[in-house]
Design a protein around this motif. Structure first.
Motif, PDB file in Angstrom:
ATOM      1  N   LEU A  62     -10.197 -15.398   9.470  1.00 41.27           N
ATOM      2  CA  LEU A  62     -11.027 -15.360   8.041  1.00 41.27           C
ATOM      3  C   LEU A  62     -10.081 -14.803   7.027  1.00 41.27           C
ATOM      4  O   LEU A  62     -10.053 -15.264   5.901  1.00 41.27           O
ATOM      5  CB  LEU A  62     -12.498 -15.036   8.251  1.00 41.27           C
ATOM      6  N   ARG A  63      -9.721 -13.592   7.580  1.00 36.15           N
ATOM      7  CA  ARG A  63      -8.983 -12.533   6.529  1.00 36.15           C
ATOM      8  C   ARG A  63      -7.805 -13.386   6.228  1.00 36.15           C
ATOM      9  O   ARG A  63      -7.285 -13.378   5.208  1.00 36.15           O
ATOM     10  CB  ARG A  63      -8.625 -11.232   7.085  1.00 36.15           C
ATOM     11  N   LYS A  64      -6.952 -14.001   7.007  1.00 32.56           N
ATOM     12  CA  LYS A  64      -5.764 -14.680   6.878  1.00 32.56           C
ATOM     13  C   LYS A  64      -5.950 -15.972   5.872  1.00 32.56           C
ATOM     14  O   LYS A  64      -5.277 -16.007   5.059  1.00 32.56           O
ATOM     15  CB  LYS A  64      -5.216 -15.286   8.262  1.00 32.56           C
ATOM     16  N   ALA A  65      -7.292 -16.761   5.996  1.00 37.31           N
ATOM     17  CA  ALA A  65      -7.438 -17.771   5.074  1.00 37.31           C
ATOM     18  C   ALA A  65      -8.072 -17.284   3.723  1.00 37.31           C
ATOM     19  O   ALA A  65      -7.407 -17.844   2.874  1.00 37.31           O
ATOM     20  CB  ALA A  65      -8.616 -18.634   6.001  1.00 37.31           C
ATOM     21  N   ILE A  66      -8.406 -16.276   3.732  1.00 37.45           N
ATOM     22  CA  ILE A  66      -8.973 -15.511   2.383  1.00 37.45           C
ATOM     23  C   ILE A  66      -7.582 -15.239   1.710  1.00 37.45           C
ATOM     24  O   ILE A  66      -7.404 -15.603   0.390  1.00 37.45           O
ATOM     25  CB  ILE A  66      -9.658 -14.430   2.323  1.00 37.45           C
ATOM     26  N   ILE A  67      -6.520 -14.518   2.284  1.00 40.19           N
ATOM     27  CA  ILE A  67      -5.355 -14.354   1.612  1.00 40.19           C
ATOM     28  C   ILE A  67      -4.418 -15.628   1.341  1.00 40.19           C
ATOM     29  O   ILE A  67      -3.991 -15.573   0.396  1.00 40.19           O
ATOM     30  CB  ILE A  67      -4.653 -13.265   2.538  1.00 40.19           C
ATOM     31  N   ALA A  68      -4.579 -16.587   2.337  1.00 39.58           N
ATOM     32  CA  ALA A  68      -3.625 -17.586   1.979  1.00 39.58           C
ATOM     33  C   ALA A  68      -4.350 -18.509   0.670  1.00 39.58           C
ATOM     34  O   ALA A  68      -3.712 -19.085   0.046  1.00 39.58           O
ATOM     35  CB  ALA A  68      -3.896 -18.764   3.029  1.00 39.58           C
ATOM     36  N   LEU A  69      -5.558 -18.394   0.300  1.00 41.38           N
ATOM     37  CA  LEU A  69      -6.264 -19.233  -0.683  1.00 41.38           C
ATOM     38  C   LEU A  69      -6.341 -18.178  -1.918  1.00 41.38           C
ATOM     39  O   LEU A  69      -6.552 -18.962  -3.036  1.00 41.38           O
ATOM     40  CB  LEU A  69      -7.751 -19.457  -0.457  1.00 41.38           C
ATOM     41  N   ALA A  70      -6.035 -17.099  -1.766  1.00 35.77           N
ATOM     42  CA  ALA A  70      -6.116 -16.074  -3.184  1.00 35.77           C
ATOM     43  C   ALA A  70      -5.058 -16.530  -4.194  1.00 35.77           C
ATOM     44  O   ALA A  70      -3.844 -16.912  -3.534  1.00 35.77           O
ATOM     45  CB  ALA A  70      -6.460 -14.762  -2.670  1.00 35.77           C
ATOM     46  N   ILE A  75      -1.129  -8.145  -9.563  1.00 39.36           N
ATOM     47  CA  ILE A  75      -2.271  -7.441  -9.093  1.00 39.36           C
ATOM     48  C   ILE A  75      -2.907  -7.944  -8.175  1.00 39.36           C
ATOM     49  O   ILE A  75      -3.142  -7.037  -7.299  1.00 39.36           O
ATOM     50  CB  ILE A  75      -3.212  -7.198 -10.564  1.00 39.36           C
ATOM     51  N   HIS A  76      -3.335  -9.168  -7.943  1.00 36.89           N
ATOM     52  CA  HIS A  76      -3.828  -9.824  -6.772  1.00 36.89           C
ATOM     53  C   HIS A  76      -2.847  -9.550  -5.452  1.00 36.89           C
ATOM     54  O   HIS A  76      -3.234  -9.414  -4.387  1.00 36.89           O
ATOM     55  CB  HIS A  76      -4.136 -11.269  -6.767  1.00 36.89           C
ATOM     56  N   GLY A  77      -1.437  -9.739  -5.822  1.00 34.82           N
ATOM     57  CA  GLY A  77      -0.488  -9.567  -4.645  1.00 34.82           C
ATOM     58  C   GLY A  77      -0.747  -8.285  -3.884  1.00 34.82           C
ATOM     59  O   GLY A  77      -0.572  -8.270  -2.894  1.00 34.82           O
ATOM     60  N   LYS A  78      -0.946  -7.203  -4.680  1.00 35.68           N
ATOM     61  CA  LYS A  78      -0.795  -5.956  -3.984  1.00 35.68           C
ATOM     62  C   LYS A  78      -2.116  -5.846  -3.469  1.00 35.68           C
ATOM     63  O   LYS A  78      -2.298  -5.147  -2.347  1.00 35.68           O
ATOM     64  CB  LYS A  78      -0.925  -4.900  -5.358  1.00 35.68           C
ATOM     65  N   LEU A  79      -3.301  -6.521  -4.057  1.00 35.32           N
ATOM     66  CA  LEU A  79      -4.499  -6.282  -3.075  1.00 35.32           C
ATOM     67  C   LEU A  79      -4.459  -7.211  -1.993  1.00 35.32           C
ATOM     68  O   LEU A  79      -4.828  -6.749  -0.950  1.00 35.32           O
ATOM     69  CB  LEU A  79      -5.592  -6.866  -3.817  1.00 35.32           C
ATOM     70  N   LEU A  80      -3.801  -8.199  -1.736  1.00 30.77           N
ATOM     71  CA  LEU A  80      -3.480  -9.049  -0.658  1.00 30.77           C
ATOM     72  C   LEU A  80      -2.620  -8.262   0.349  1.00 30.77           C
ATOM     73  O   LEU A  80      -3.069  -8.207   1.472  1.00 30.77           O
ATOM     74  CB  LEU A  80      -2.928 -10.481  -1.093  1.00 30.77           C
ATOM     75  N   GLU A  81      -1.569  -7.533  -0.043  1.00 31.32           N
ATOM     76  CA  GLU A  81      -0.929  -6.944   0.657  1.00 31.32           C
ATOM     77  C   GLU A  81      -1.592  -5.853   1.570  1.00 31.32           C
ATOM     78  O   GLU A  81      -1.561  -5.571   2.598  1.00 31.32           O
ATOM     79  CB  GLU A  81       0.288  -5.995   0.036  1.00 31.32           C
TER      80      GLU A  81
END
Length: 107
Positions: A62-70, A75-81
């Motif tokens: 689920l975490r991987k899917a959220i990251i893929a869709l974000a 700024i979002h890139g840093k949060l995704l990292e």
């Protein structure tokens, strides 16, 4: 978003693992009408340990899917990292993903 269609298609992806996340990341370029149904039965790594220890769904896929869709702007890139970061130290947190721990805390 690449608008190759006159109307955006409605797409549903059913699955789990890193394959589903990669498919979602690619499809989001073609439509904003994208639904993901992600399995939560992973038994390996951080997800498996959390699932076993806390008797909760495995949230890694689920975490991987959220990251893929974000969105992946700066700024979002840093949060995704951060969501994908794993603790590398020894002890109870070793190998756990911060994103998995946050999703479990939210549930």
């Amino acid at each position: 978003m690449n608008r190759q269609f006159k109307e955006q298609p409605n797409i549903v992806v059913i699955g789990g693992g890193s394959g589903a996340a990669k498919i979602l990341a690619g499809l989001k370029e073609f439509t904003s009408s994208l639904t993901a149904v992600i399995t939560t039965m992973d038994n390996g790594g951080s997800s498996g340990r959390i699932r076993q220890e806390l008797d909760v769904p495995a949230v890694g896929d689920l975490r991987k899917a959220i990251i893929a869709l974000a969105s992946a702007d700066h700024i979002h890139g840093k949060l995704l990292e951060m969501m994908d970061h794993r603790f590398a130290t020894s002890g109870e947190l070793e190998g756990h993903s911060i994103g998995n721990l946050i999703l479990i805390a939210m549930s």
